[in-house]
Each structure stands twice: as structure tokens, then as C-alpha cells.
Design a protein around this motif. Sequence first.
Motif, mmCIF file in Angstrom:
data_model
loop_
_atom_site.group_PDB
_atom_site.id
_atom_site.type_symbol
_atom_site.label_atom_id
_atom_site.label_comp_id
_atom_site.label_asym_id
_atom_site.label_seq_id
_atom_site.Cartn_x
_atom_site.Cartn_y
_atom_site.Cartn_z
ATOM 1 N N SER A 95 0.812 -1.212 0.000
ATOM 2 C CA SER A 95 0.000 0.000 0.000
ATOM 3 C C SER A 95 0.851 1.270 0.000
ATOM 4 C CB SER A 95 -0.933 0.009 1.217
ATOM 5 O OG SER A 95 -0.186 -0.094 2.425
ATOM 6 N N ASP A 96 1.969 1.255 0.726
ATOM 7 C CA ASP A 96 2.860 2.416 0.777
ATOM 8 C C ASP A 96 4.302 1.921 0.699
ATOM 9 O OD1 ASP A 96 3.886 4.954 1.032
ATOM 10 O OD2 ASP A 96 3.472 5.138 3.184
ATOM 11 N N PRO A 97 4.706 1.379 -0.454
ATOM 12 C CA PRO A 97 5.979 0.669 -0.540
ATOM 13 C C PRO A 97 7.204 1.555 -0.695
ATOM 14 C CG PRO A 97 4.874 0.591 -2.644
ATOM 15 C CD PRO A 97 3.933 1.294 -1.700
ATOM 16 N N ILE A 98 8.299 1.072 -0.144
ATOM 17 C CA ILE A 98 9.640 1.586 -0.410
ATOM 18 C C ILE A 98 10.367 0.510 -1.211
ATOM 19 C CG2 ILE A 98 11.836 2.307 0.598
ATOM 20 C CD1 ILE A 98 9.598 4.280 1.148
ATOM 21 N N LEU A 99 10.968 0.899 -2.322
ATOM 22 C CA LEU A 99 11.723 -0.057 -3.129
ATOM 23 C C LEU A 99 13.158 -0.172 -2.620
ATOM 24 C CD1 LEU A 99 10.586 0.820 -6.765
ATOM 25 C CD2 LEU A 99 9.845 -1.089 -5.338
ATOM 26 N N VAL A 100 13.701 -1.364 -2.717
ATOM 27 C CA VAL A 100 15.079 -1.649 -2.329
ATOM 28 C C VAL A 100 15.726 -2.425 -3.471
ATOM 29 C CG1 VAL A 100 16.584 -2.663 -0.591
ATOM 30 C CG2 VAL A 100 14.315 -1.858 0.069
ATOM 31 N N ALA A 101 16.929 -2.043 -3.861
ATOM 32 C CA ALA A 101 17.598 -2.697 -4.984
ATOM 33 C C ALA A 101 18.979 -3.190 -4.572
ATOM 34 C CB ALA A 101 17.717 -1.729 -6.161
ATOM 35 N N ALA A 102 19.406 -4.273 -5.206
ATOM 36 C CA ALA A 102 20.741 -4.826 -4.932
ATOM 37 C C ALA A 102 21.293 -5.444 -6.206
ATOM 38 C CB ALA A 102 20.676 -5.875 -3.825
ATOM 39 N N THR A 103 22.598 -5.385 -6.362
ATOM 40 C CA THR A 103 23.253 -6.027 -7.500
ATOM 41 C C THR A 103 24.528 -6.710 -7.034
ATOM 42 O OG1 THR A 103 24.140 -5.669 -9.734
ATOM 43 C CG2 THR A 103 24.546 -3.937 -8.124
ATOM 44 N N ASP A 104 24.867 -7.812 -7.694
ATOM 45 C CA ASP A 104 26.075 -8.558 -7.295
ATOM 46 C C ASP A 104 26.404 -9.554 -8.396
ATOM 47 O OD1 ASP A 104 28.228 -9.385 -5.719
ATOM 48 O OD2 ASP A 104 27.017 -9.499 -3.897
ATOM 49 N N GLY A 105 27.510 -10.254 -8.204
ATOM 50 C CA GLY A 105 27.915 -11.343 -9.077
ATOM 51 C C GLY A 105 28.332 -12.521 -8.226
ATOM 52 N N VAL A 106 29.046 -13.468 -8.814
ATOM 53 C CA VAL A 106 29.534 -14.609 -8.036
ATOM 54 C C VAL A 106 31.052 -14.695 -8.046
ATOM 55 C CG1 VAL A 106 27.453 -15.977 -8.171
ATOM 56 C CG2 VAL A 106 29.100 -16.148 -10.011
ATOM 57 N N CYS A 124 22.319 -11.551 -4.262
ATOM 58 C CA CYS A 124 21.513 -10.325 -4.324
ATOM 59 C C CYS A 124 20.370 -10.339 -3.317
ATOM 60 C CB CYS A 124 20.954 -10.155 -5.738
ATOM 61 S SG CYS A 124 22.203 -9.921 -7.022
ATOM 62 N N VAL A 125 19.582 -11.417 -3.310
ATOM 63 C CA VAL A 125 18.362 -11.409 -2.489
ATOM 64 C C VAL A 125 18.654 -11.578 -1.005
ATOM 65 C CG1 VAL A 125 16.897 -12.154 -4.394
ATOM 66 C CG2 VAL A 125 17.874 -13.872 -2.865
ATOM 67 N N ASN A 126 19.734 -12.275 -0.656
ATOM 68 C CA ASN A 126 20.097 -12.359 0.765
ATOM 69 C C ASN A 126 20.490 -10.988 1.314
ATOM 70 O OD1 ASN A 126 19.640 -15.117 0.936
ATOM 71 N ND2 ASN A 126 21.796 -15.685 0.740
ATOM 72 N N ASP A 127 21.035 -10.134 0.459
ATOM 73 C CA ASP A 127 21.331 -8.758 0.870
ATOM 74 C C ASP A 127 20.039 -7.957 1.040
ATOM 75 O OD1 ASP A 127 24.045 -9.178 0.916
ATOM 76 O OD2 ASP A 127 24.492 -7.992 -0.863
ATOM 77 N N LEU A 128 19.115 -8.114 0.079
ATOM 78 C CA LEU A 128 17.856 -7.378 0.149
ATOM 79 C C LEU A 128 17.111 -7.648 1.447
ATOM 80 C CD1 LEU A 128 15.950 -7.512 -3.268
ATOM 81 C CD2 LEU A 128 17.145 -5.597 -2.244
ATOM 82 N N VAL A 129 17.041 -8.909 1.841
ATOM 83 C CA VAL A 129 16.240 -9.256 3.020
ATOM 84 C C VAL A 129 16.852 -8.671 4.285
ATOM 85 C CG1 VAL A 129 17.264 -11.485 3.708
ATOM 86 C CG2 VAL A 129 14.790 -11.125 3.918
ATOM 87 N N CYS A 130 18.145 -8.400 4.268
ATOM 88 C CA CYS A 130 18.783 -7.766 5.430
ATOM 89 C C CYS A 130 18.291 -6.341 5.645
ATOM 90 C CB CYS A 130 20.306 -7.783 5.286
ATOM 91 S SG CYS A 130 21.038 -9.421 5.442
ATOM 92 N N GLN A 131 17.722 -5.735 4.623
ATOM 93 C CA GLN A 131 17.122 -4.410 4.753
ATOM 94 C C GLN A 131 15.676 -4.495 5.234
ATOM 95 O OE1 GLN A 131 20.560 -2.693 3.808
ATOM 96 N NE2 GLN A 131 18.764 -1.418 4.059
ATOM 97 N N GLY A 132 15.174 -5.745 5.346
ATOM 98 C CA GLY A 132 13.778 -5.937 5.707
ATOM 99 C C GLY A 132 12.872 -6.052 4.511
ATOM 100 N N TYR A 179 18.306 -17.484 2.161
ATOM 101 C CA TYR A 179 17.721 -17.310 3.495
ATOM 102 C C TYR A 179 16.440 -16.471 3.480
ATOM 103 C CZ TYR A 179 22.343 -18.877 5.005
ATOM 104 O OH TYR A 179 23.500 -19.594 5.183
ATOM 105 N N VAL A 180 15.937 -16.146 2.301
ATOM 106 C CA VAL A 180 14.884 -15.139 2.181
ATOM 107 C C VAL A 180 13.600 -15.529 2.894
ATOM 108 C CG1 VAL A 180 13.367 -13.990 0.537
ATOM 109 C CG2 VAL A 180 15.803 -14.191 0.045
ATOM 110 N N LYS A 181 13.030 -16.670 2.556
ATOM 111 C CA LYS A 181 11.723 -17.027 3.111
ATOM 112 C C LYS A 181 11.788 -17.217 4.622
ATOM 113 C CE LYS A 181 9.886 -18.992 -1.171
ATOM 114 N NZ LYS A 181 9.332 -20.186 -1.860
ATOM 115 N N GLN A 182 12.876 -17.822 5.102
ATOM 116 C CA GLN A 182 13.031 -18.029 6.543
ATOM 117 C C GLN A 182 13.181 -16.690 7.274
ATOM 118 O OE1 GLN A 182 14.721 -19.171 3.888
ATOM 119 N NE2 GLN A 182 16.037 -20.897 4.464
ATOM 120 N N ALA A 183 14.013 -15.806 6.701
ATOM 121 C CA ALA A 183 14.251 -14.508 7.340
ATOM 122 C C ALA A 183 12.980 -13.669 7.353
ATOM 123 C CB ALA A 183 15.376 -13.771 6.627
ATOM 124 N N LEU A 184 12.223 -13.679 6.241
ATOM 125 C CA LEU A 184 10.979 -12.916 6.192
ATOM 126 C C LEU A 184 9.974 -13.442 7.207
ATOM 127 C CD1 LEU A 184 10.491 -12.393 2.346
ATOM 128 C CD2 LEU A 184 11.027 -10.637 4.053
#
Length: 347
Positions: A57-68, A92-100, A230-235
Motif C-alpha cells: 500500500s505504501d511501498p519503499i523499493l530496495v535494490a541490490a546487484t552482485d555477481g559470483v 543479491c536477495v540475501n542482501d535485500l532481506v537484510c534491509q527488511g 535465506y529469504v523465506k526463513q528470514a521474512l
Amino acid sequence: MTGHNGLTYADAGVDIDAGNALVERIKPAAKRTNRTGTMGGLGGFGALFDLKAAGYSDPILVAATDGVGTKLRIAIDTGNVDTIGIDLVAMCVNDLVCQGAEPLFFLDYFATGKLEVEQATRIVTGIAEGCVQSGCALVGGETAEMPGMYHGGDFDLAGFAVGAMERGSDLPKGVAEGDVLLGLASNGVHSNGYSFVRKVVELSGLGWDAPCPFGEGSLGAALLAPTRLYVKQALAAIRAGGVHGLAHITGGGLTENPPRVLPEGLACEIDLGAWTLPPVFRWLATTANMSEPELLKTFNCGIGLILVVAPDRADALTALLVEAGETVSRLGQIVPGECVIYTGRLL
């Protein structure tokens, strides 16, 4: 005019037909990743995503980029490219979830000297699998065939993830003295420190196909174990309440990543005896004669994600995470000080 046919793009080493064939091959894999908010499919000039349909409803976007990183070198040299895409997504997504944030969609960039459709399909299928495991949609990407830039079957990968959170729910927030540190087990080296890993393997004199000295199968296969998601568990933990911060243990290891969630004047006190050092790190440390401080600031040492949680929520969150399949170690607590304070020794 007589003599010869005109020069084509294919004569310059770029096969447009192969690129089109790849898009068709990966469409089913991308379709597997569809989630609420996804609009359209592959092939457009851009990708659309409906935040309202995704429930915000009132979203804040968060972006991340990385490689291997140079883990790619092992994948290329062994021909085992099936899971390197999972690494790409995870970084990338494990970093995103650290922001909530909840990861919503993902794009990849794949560059190579000569496009091999079969190999590229395996790579992108791995990327799609990482997206499925983390609940985000693979909405597009770029395949670049660049003769003269990459040689001998070399390629490179980069990933871009976008997530969202409701306004005011960003992390870290509320980290305080006495908070408990919960560590989630890693799946090996993950995707950091591989320039060092490759140097250690060179020192050992072993080839990628040699029997793994610290586990089953070949050495190359063991070192390609994909980064855990770790995304689903962390969320789930965040939504249950009591999580004040999360730290993805990537480059810089246990020494440099946890302080990124700390307010000034606080430190993470970590008991090194709270978990058992996985055999791969013991082998790396022994082979390279690494000091314990060097090991701790280079690798995750068996802990892939740290949650900073309220003391009265630690037991409930541990139970929730164990139920989700995690191996959870109670690492220590937040104390006055700076950075990371270690007690005990790695077991």
C-alpha cells in the motif's frame, strides 16, 4: 559487382539466431518464477511489475546487484554450471532481506565470447531455481555475445534484484545492548573468497576432479556447493516480530559484516565455540596455514546469516527457524564496544 557475399554479423562472431533460440528455451524456466505482481513475459524492451497487486500500500523499493566472483572460474573449468545461477540470485536477495525487504523480481546479465545455447540454458535454469526458492520473479535479462572480450569458453554473470517493504519497516532498527545473535548455518564457502580458495587449491596440488579431501565427491563439486537462500526463513522471522537486524555474511566474513547493523557504541560478542567449523574451512585454513583472525575476516566459517533479535524473542524465533529447516546457533549478544568481540576458539 562480382567476387564475394557481403559480411554478416555472424561472420563477426555474433549469432542472433542463437540468442533468439536461448530466449525460447528459457521461457518455461522464467514462467516457473511468476508471482503476484508479475506482468507479461520475456521479450519486451523492459519488464513491468505491479506493486499494488503484490500487496503493498505504501511501498519503499530496495535494490541490490552482485555477481559470483571467481567461483565462476571453477564452474567454467569443470563444466558444472547448473547451480552457479543459484549463487547469483542468493548474493543479491540475501542482501535485500537484510534491509527488511521482500525480493520481488530479478534480472540477469550473461556475457560470453560465443553463446552456447545448451550451456546458457543450464545457467539460466539455475537462476530461475534461485528465484523460485526465494519467491521472486525472473522478469528479464540480457545475453551479450562479445567475441574478442571473452575467450576459451569464459563468461560472466551479474544479477539485479528489486524488493519492497512497507514504509517504516526497514532494518536494522532498534538494535540494543542485550540483543541475542542467532546464526544460520552456511552451505560451505558460498560465493566469497574464491580467489583465495583457488590459490589454496593450487598450493595443495589437487585438481578439480580429485577426491574431495574434506567430504564426498570431487573437490570441484564440493567447492561449487551453491550459496544458501535465506529469504523465506528470514521474512518469516521478521513477520513474527522481534528481529532488529540481519547481516549476510559475505566478503569480510564474520569480522566485517555484523558491524554493518550496529549503532555507534555497540559491538557483537560472538562465542567461537557456539558452532562447529565445517570441514571445508578447516581444510582451507590448514592447507594455507591461515591464522584464526584471517579465517574469520575472509570466510563465513559456517554462518551464512546472523539475526539480531530481542532477548525475549530469541527462543521463539529459534524454534520458528528450526521448523523452517535451519540449523540455528546462539552465537552471543550485543554488548557495549566496537565491531566484533570474539570469545572462545573455533571448534
